[in-house]
Design a protein around this motif. Structure first.
Motif, short mmCIF file in Angstrom:
data_model
loop_
_atom_site.label_atom_id
_atom_site.label_comp_id
_atom_site.label_asym_id
_atom_site.label_seq_id
_atom_site.Cartn_x
_atom_site.Cartn_y
_atom_site.Cartn_z
N ALA A 79 0.82 -1.22 0.00
CA ALA A 79 0.00 0.00 0.00
C ALA A 79 0.85 1.26 0.00
N GLY A 80 2.04 1.21 0.62
CA GLY A 80 2.87 2.41 0.62
C GLY A 80 3.94 2.37 1.69
N HIS A 81 4.74 3.44 1.73
CA HIS A 81 5.76 3.54 2.77
C HIS A 81 6.11 4.99 3.04
N ILE A 82 6.69 5.22 4.23
CA ILE A 82 7.20 6.53 4.62
C ILE A 82 8.63 6.30 5.11
N PRO A 83 9.62 6.88 4.42
CA PRO A 83 11.01 6.62 4.82
C PRO A 83 11.26 7.01 6.27
N GLY A 84 12.05 6.21 6.97
CA GLY A 84 12.36 6.48 8.37
C GLY A 84 13.56 7.41 8.52
N ILE A 85 13.97 7.60 9.77
CA ILE A 85 15.13 8.45 10.04
C ILE A 85 16.10 7.62 10.89
N PRO A 86 17.00 6.91 10.22
CA PRO A 86 17.86 5.96 10.93
C PRO A 86 18.64 6.59 12.08
N ARG A 87 19.10 7.83 11.92
CA ARG A 87 19.96 8.40 12.97
C ARG A 87 19.20 8.55 14.29
N LEU A 88 17.85 8.57 14.20
CA LEU A 88 17.05 8.69 15.43
C LEU A 88 16.33 7.39 15.77
N GLY A 89 16.62 6.38 15.02
CA GLY A 89 15.97 5.09 15.27
C GLY A 89 14.51 5.07 14.86
N ILE A 90 14.11 6.01 14.02
CA ILE A 90 12.70 6.05 13.57
C ILE A 90 12.57 5.14 12.35
N PRO A 91 11.74 4.09 12.45
CA PRO A 91 11.70 3.11 11.37
C PRO A 91 10.97 3.63 10.12
N THR A 92 11.35 3.09 8.98
CA THR A 92 10.55 3.29 7.77
C THR A 92 9.21 2.62 8.01
N LEU A 93 8.14 3.32 7.71
CA LEU A 93 6.81 2.72 7.89
C LEU A 93 6.45 1.99 6.61
N ARG A 94 6.20 0.70 6.73
CA ARG A 94 5.88 -0.12 5.56
C ARG A 94 4.44 -0.59 5.71
N GLU A 95 3.58 -0.08 4.85
CA GLU A 95 2.13 -0.25 5.04
C GLU A 95 1.57 -1.36 4.15
N SER A 96 0.72 -2.17 4.75
CA SER A 96 -0.02 -3.16 3.96
C SER A 96 -1.48 -3.15 4.39
N ASP A 97 -2.37 -3.40 3.44
CA ASP A 97 -3.75 -3.68 3.80
C ASP A 97 -3.81 -5.06 4.42
N ALA A 98 -4.80 -5.39 5.16
CA ALA A 98 -6.00 -4.74 5.62
C ALA A 98 -6.59 -5.58 6.74
N SER A 99 -7.91 -5.63 6.89
CA SER A 99 -8.54 -6.30 8.05
C SER A 99 -8.63 -7.82 7.95
N LEU A 100 -8.51 -8.37 6.73
CA LEU A 100 -8.74 -9.81 6.58
C LEU A 100 -7.45 -10.60 6.42
N GLY A 101 -6.32 -9.90 6.46
CA GLY A 101 -5.04 -10.57 6.30
C GLY A 101 -4.10 -9.66 5.53
N VAL A 102 -2.88 -10.14 5.28
CA VAL A 102 -1.92 -9.33 4.53
C VAL A 102 -2.31 -9.41 3.05
#
Ligand code: BGC
Length: 756
Positions: A79-102
């Motif tokens: 579904a999408g992603h938001i790059p993280g900030i490694p120097r602060l330990g903030i992870p890249t957000l890796r998004e998947s749908d949904a309510s019934l499973g991956v």
């Protein structure tokens, strides 16, 4: 200095100065990982350590198939992603749908299968919060093992219209049932230390024209219905994120709706997580940011990438203050920290999944959610003496149907039948897909004495002939629903009504198993002695159906949604916006090849919801209409009786009673408490105020106690932004379904005012 300025100065210095004896404050980034601090303080510390560029980068996300520039992670289809900030330990957000499973809708990730739960409506039909939690925990574990750390789960829009294309992704029509079940589902997902959403906030009640329609409703009525479901689910599940919807609500798009986001969600409910947009649901930078949107998702799908350059321009010009940007980032990080993701990051290599164990979770959900609607002469469970059983229709030889759209899971075992769409808003991302779970094989395994044959049901005459030649005929009837499109009627497609009629006329031992996304009309019902609603039963649906039909599982599902006699009984009998949709179709047919983006060229229209909070069974109670099958209804192979009602009233309302299994088989019951209240509209309002699910052996009695959440029976005062529970006498009933009154009582309640 004036006294007032002095006071302000003192206050400010008290808040900011470090007492002489205190340790020096840790560097902000270290404070971000200090588990002794609250998620909010940790998030604030991280924000203090971020550059403005880093803050601006985290508020918008990429849609992999369209994202530029092309980074490896951007190209992982999901579904999408938001790059993280490694120097602060903030992870890249890796998004998947949904309510019934991956999800893996049209197999963007070749060969990547996952465990498919049944439709959320089936989970809701279990009336068992433990089933919702187990399903959430299972799909969350799979998301994590597949390297996703954001699961776009938690669909909880209330069913206002039976033909809504996404009803199967939601939890039915009642705020209490939906709220509790969605909350438990989300809690399960997040038990894996990943982010879950709750969606689609709010009033995304139909799919036709969803990106252009303006949903109009009285605000207090919305609080007493759809918003109450979100409120309860948010309290129970504590989702790290809320996904705002495509549609407008009372004139403003949901993702730039100040009343909904800043007002209801953040101010009234005190929500601390972040609001992410639905994909293609953002229409502005400044307006959206100031109304409470914290993150633009799948930005390439929007009419412009609003939270990049336009946002930065508004920010530099001071029209979006730094305090708001900081708040947006703090909220995103709050979600990341509070869900546990920050401290337990998701490894970026795929890990093994115990698919066999997970399939059992899916099967249990399907078995608990199947609803036995009719069983004349105890035709079910099937006698194991039948010599010849014919199965008819819905590809029951190879699999079970699933619902379409972003929630589509490509399940373990693959898709034995997959039919692409040739037109419509869902064509680019949905196919009619069957999970490889053959009812035929499962029935054969449980009835080895019988010859089990299959005919496809396309020819009513051939189906009737096959039924005549068999001891038992089991018709599998299907209705496919998908995101992005509503069905225009709730009649079974493809001449199935005539086929069922012909089969039932040929063999009086005809059983109909429905695989539908919600209610359908059943003109043949009187002729059919046994009827089972299996919904879209998920990856082990065939086995679940067989177990119910043969009696290895005693059905205990209850309808989470009213089944009308015909669509004309409901507040609206067809989707609004059909003329606008048809006009767009006609333009295209005449050669218009314009790219209209998410709207598909459908002109804006509005939908009124004059029924307000009185939806589903509440509508039927209010208008005195008798549906085909009421909300909460469902039979079992045993019987349950209720006795010894006790009402404890006063400030709180607790109702207790005995439930006894008076039949000969172990089974599970879902007793329900209904209260006659008053809504903000001043009308008598019939409310589900409690439910339970318990398994009893023959002859066993157990006492059940339900304490009523006062909001469920209160009315909302929008001007005062408070719930009011009027003092006085309330009639209440305990029953097996809406409208049933096995036990009757009254409660005398003191007036109460509750925070929103
Ligand atoms: C749906 C969302 C989904 C998103 C990302 C949208 O079309 O409405 O429910 O999470 O796509 O795939």
């Amino acid at each position: 200095m004036t006294p007032r300025a002095l006071a302000a100065f003192l206050l400010l210095s008290a808040a900011t100065s470090v007492p002489a004896f205190a340790q020096p404050a840790p560097p902000a980034a270290t404070a971000g990982s200090n588990r002794a601090l609250s998620p909010q303080d940790r998030a604030r510390a991280l924000v203090a350590a971020m550059t403005t560029e880093e803050k601006l980068a985290i508020i918008h996300g990429y849609f992999p198939p369209l994202a530029k520039p092309v980074t490896p992670i951007a190209m992982t289809p999901s579904a999408g992603h938001i790059p993280g900030i490694p120097r602060l330990g903030i992870p890249t957000l890796r998004e998947s749908d949904a309510s019934l499973g991956v999800a893996n809708q049209i197999e963007q990730r070749k060969g990547d299968t996952a465990t498919a739960l049944p439709a959320s409506l089936a989970t809701a039909a279990s009336f068992d919060p433990r089933i919702a939690y187990a399903g959430g925990a299972m799909i969350g574990a799979e998301a994590r093992a597949k390297t996703f750390n954001v699961l776009l789960a938690g669909g909880v829009n209330l069913t206002r219209d039976p033909w809504n294309g996404r009803n199967f992704e939601y939890m039915g029509e009642d705020p209490l049932l939906s709220g509790v079940m969605a909350g438990e589902h989300i809690r399960g997902v997040q038990s894996n230390h990943i982010v879950s959403t709750i969606k689609h906030f709010a009033l995304n009640s139909q799919e036709t024209g969803r990106t252009v329609l303006d949903a109009r409703i009285d605000k207090a009525a919305l609080r007493e219905s759809d918003l109450l479901a979100f409120e309860i689910a948010t309290e129970i599940g504590d989702p790290a994120s809320v996904m705002c919807a495509y549609n407008k609500v009372n004139g403003d798009y949901a993702c730039e709706n100040d009343w909904l986001l800043n007002g209801v969600l953040k101010r009234d409910w005190g929500y601390k997580g972040f609001v992410m947009s639905d994909w293609g649901a953002v229409h502005s930078a400044e307006k959206a940011a100031l109304a409470g949107l914290d993150q633009e998702s799948g930005q390439e799908l929007d009419d412009a990438i609003h939270f990049a350059q336009p946002f930065e321009e508004a920010f530099k010009a001071g029209r979006i203050p730094m305090a708001r940007l900081d708040d947006m980032v703090t909220r995103i990080l709050h979600g990341v920290i509070a869900s546990g993701l920050m401290d337990d990051p998701v490894p970026d290599t795929v890990r093994q999944i115990d698919y066999a164990a997970h399939a059992n979770v899916a099967q249990q959900a399907a078995e608990q959610g199947i609803v036995l609607l009719k069983n004349e002469g105890d035709l079910l469970p099937l006698a194991r003496t039948a010599r010849r059983i014919v199965l008819i229709g819905a590809h029951a030889d190879v699999g079970v149907l699933s619902g379409g759209g972003s929630s589509q899971v490509r399940s373990v075992g693959g898709a034995p039948v997959e039919i692409p769409l040739t037109k419509g808003a869902a064509a680019s991302f949905a196919r009619m897909t069957w999970h490889a779970s053959s009812p035929m094989k499962a029935i054969q395994a449980l009835a080895p004495q019988a010859e089990v044959v299959y005919v496809d049901g396309s020819d009513p005459k051939a189906a009737a002939q096959a039924a005549k030649d068999a001891d038992i005929a089991i018709v599998f009837a299907w209705q496919w629903q998908t995101e992005a499109q509503d069905t225009e009627t709730i009649r079974l497609p493809d001449n199935q009504d005539a086929m069922i009629d012909a089969v039932a006329s040929a063999n009086r031992k005809t059983i109909v198993v429905l695989e539908t996304g919600g209610p359908v009309e059943m003109p043949w019902l009187a002729k059919v002695p046994a009827l089972v609603e299996a919904w879209y039963p998920g990856q082990r649906g065939g086995e679940a159906i067989a177990n119910v039909l043969l009696g290895d599982v005693n059905p205990s599902g209850r309808l989470p949604i009213t089944f009308p006699v015909s669509a004309s009984q409901a507040p609206r009998s067809m989707p609004a916006g059909l003329p606008e949709l048809r006009a767009a179709d006609a333009r295209r047919a005449a050669g218009d090849t314009g790219n209209y983006g998410m709207t598909g060229g459908v002109a804006p229209f509005s939908v009124d919801y004059p029924e307000g909070a009185e939806i589903g069974y509440r509508w039927y109670a209010k208008t005195g209409r008798k549906p085909l099958f009421p909300f909460g209804y469902g039979l079992t192979y045993t019987r349950f009786a209720y006795a010894n009602l006790k009402v404890q009233d006063g400030p709180a309302l607790t109702v207790s009673f005995d439930v006894t299994n008076t039949g000969a088989r172990t089974g599970a019951d879902a007793p329900q408490l209904y209260v006659e209240a008053k809504s903000s509209a001043g009308v008598a309002a019939y409310r589900l105020a409690g439910f339970d699910k318990l398994t009893l052996s023959p002859g066993e009695t157990r006492r059940v106690s339900m304490t009523v959440d006062p909001r469920v029976i209160a009315r909302f005062d929008e001007a005062a932004r408070k719930w009011h529970l009027d003092g006085g006498t309330y009639a209440l009933t305990v029953g097996h379904f809406a409208g049933d009154s096995a036990l009757r009582g009254t409660a005398t309640l003191q007036p109460q005012t509750l925070k929103p």
